[in-house]
Design a protein around this motif. Structure first.
Motif, PDB file in Angstrom:
ATOM      1  N   LEU A  37       0.830  -1.209   0.000  1.00 12.12           N
ATOM      2  CA  LEU A  37       0.000   0.000   0.000  1.00 12.12           C
ATOM      3  C   LEU A  37       0.864   1.259   0.000  1.00 12.12           C
ATOM      4  O   LEU A  37       0.521   2.259  -0.644  1.00 12.12           O
ATOM      5  CB  LEU A  37      -0.931  -0.002   1.216  1.00 12.12           C
ATOM      6  N   ARG A  38       1.984   1.198   0.704  1.00 10.24           N
ATOM      7  CA  ARG A  38       2.888   2.361   0.729  1.00 10.24           C
ATOM      8  C   ARG A  38       3.443   2.676  -0.661  1.00 10.24           C
ATOM      9  O   ARG A  38       3.722   3.838  -0.967  1.00 10.24           O
ATOM     10  CB  ARG A  38       4.045   2.091   1.697  1.00 10.24           C
ATOM     11  N   SER A  39       3.605   1.650  -1.480  1.00  4.99           N
ATOM     12  CA  SER A  39       4.129   1.882  -2.828  1.00  4.99           C
ATOM     13  C   SER A  39       3.098   2.579  -3.715  1.00  4.99           C
ATOM     14  O   SER A  39       3.448   3.151  -4.755  1.00  4.99           O
ATOM     15  CB  SER A  39       4.556   0.562  -3.468  1.00  4.99           C
ATOM     16  N   LEU A  40       1.840   2.526  -3.311  1.00  6.02           N
ATOM     17  CA  LEU A  40       0.766   3.123  -4.106  1.00  6.02           C
ATOM     18  C   LEU A  40       0.286   4.461  -3.550  1.00  6.02           C
ATOM     19  O   LEU A  40      -0.261   5.277  -4.291  1.00  6.02           O
ATOM     20  CB  LEU A  40      -0.435   2.160  -4.165  1.00  6.02           C
ATOM     21  N   ILE A  41       0.480   4.654  -2.243  1.00 10.68           N
ATOM     22  CA  ILE A  41      -0.042   5.850  -1.573  1.00 10.68           C
ATOM     23  C   ILE A  41       1.125   6.617  -0.967  1.00 10.68           C
ATOM     24  O   ILE A  41       1.906   6.066  -0.194  1.00 10.68           O
ATOM     25  CB  ILE A  41      -1.050   5.458  -0.474  1.00 10.68           C
ATOM     26  N   SER A  42       1.253   7.874  -1.289  1.00 10.73           N
ATOM     27  CA  SER A  42       2.403   8.675  -0.853  1.00 10.73           C
ATOM     28  C   SER A  42       2.309   9.029   0.630  1.00 10.73           C
ATOM     29  O   SER A  42       1.217   9.071   1.204  1.00 10.73           O
ATOM     30  CB  SER A  42       2.485   9.966  -1.667  1.00 10.73           C
TER      31      SER A  42
END
Length: 231
Positions: A37-42
């Motif tokens: 999720l961190r890779s998709l959401i800044s």
């Protein structure tokens, strides 16, 4: 099978052993879900998601509050719950996929909190929750040093020990939720015994479901093992 508990209680090792003994090849960590999720959401969009579970409370503070902020139990629990809520839908989607495929699954992670996340699927699946703890604080601290050696310093203990008070606050919060929901709690200080208790609980829950199915009645929820199951 949902294996939950605060950082440093042995979730990943016990989940792997549980999967091996039960013949369940799929073991998923909520840390991996969070990283995806961190890779998709800044971080700018979701600072809580990019924080550690024990430091999520700081992400909710105003900039002028950060310098003098002290971890308080309600504040730490509130930040932790916010992170759990942000991850819950992704965890539920993983469970739903395995339910549709009729595939057994072990999920382990701090973000599995009885009564909060994930929501239980329908009666197509038997969901079994196990909450792990380390009751003694000294034993809990020592676990981080042992894990550092086991992972060849990929997970250094310094940061965890620096925030040990917050980690214990999260453990207390998860224990309160477990007591409220009737979820079994297993102390992992004696790891071999903890694995045995976890396996016993899963098998008991499966037997209860099978007996209820044969009798044509809905399966009752697994009986809780008490506030703290001795391990």
């Amino acid at each position: 099978v949902l294996v939950s508990g605060a950082a440093g209680v042995g979730k990943s090792v016990l989940a792997a052993e549980l999967g091996y003994r039960l013949g369940i090849p799929r073991v998923v960590s909520t840390d991996s879900v969070r990283q995806a999720l961190r890779s998709l959401i800044s971080p700018e969009l979701s600072p809580i998601l990019h924080a550690s579970s024990y430091a999520a409370w700081r992400a909710e503070l105003m900039p002028h509050e950060v310098a003098n902020a002290k971890p308080k139990r309600k504040r730490v629990a509130r930040g932790f719950q916010a992170q759990v809520q942000q991850m819950s839908r992704a965890i539920e989607a993983i469970i739903e996929r395995n339910v549709k495929e009729a595939t057994s699954l072990v999920i382990e992670g701090t973000h599995l909190v009885p009564g909060l996340s994930p929501q239980r699927p329908d009666d197509r699946a038997l969901v079994i929750e196990i909450v792990l703890v380390v009751a003694d604080e000294d034993d809990h601290r020592e676990n981080f040093s042992r894990r550092e050696g086991r992972t060849h310093r990929m997970r250094p203990s310094d940061d965890y020990l620096e925030h040990f008070a917050e980690i214990r606050m999260i453990q207390d919060f998860v224990l309160e939720q477990a007591a409220r929901e009737g979820s079994p709690v297993v102390d992992t200080t004696d790891f071999d015994r903890a694995v045995e208790r976890a396996v016993e609980h899963v098998l008991d829950a499966m037997t209860t479901q099978e007996v209820a199915a044969e009798e044509g009645a809905p399966a009752p929820a697994p009986a809780p093992s008490g506030a703290l199951a001795e391990a």
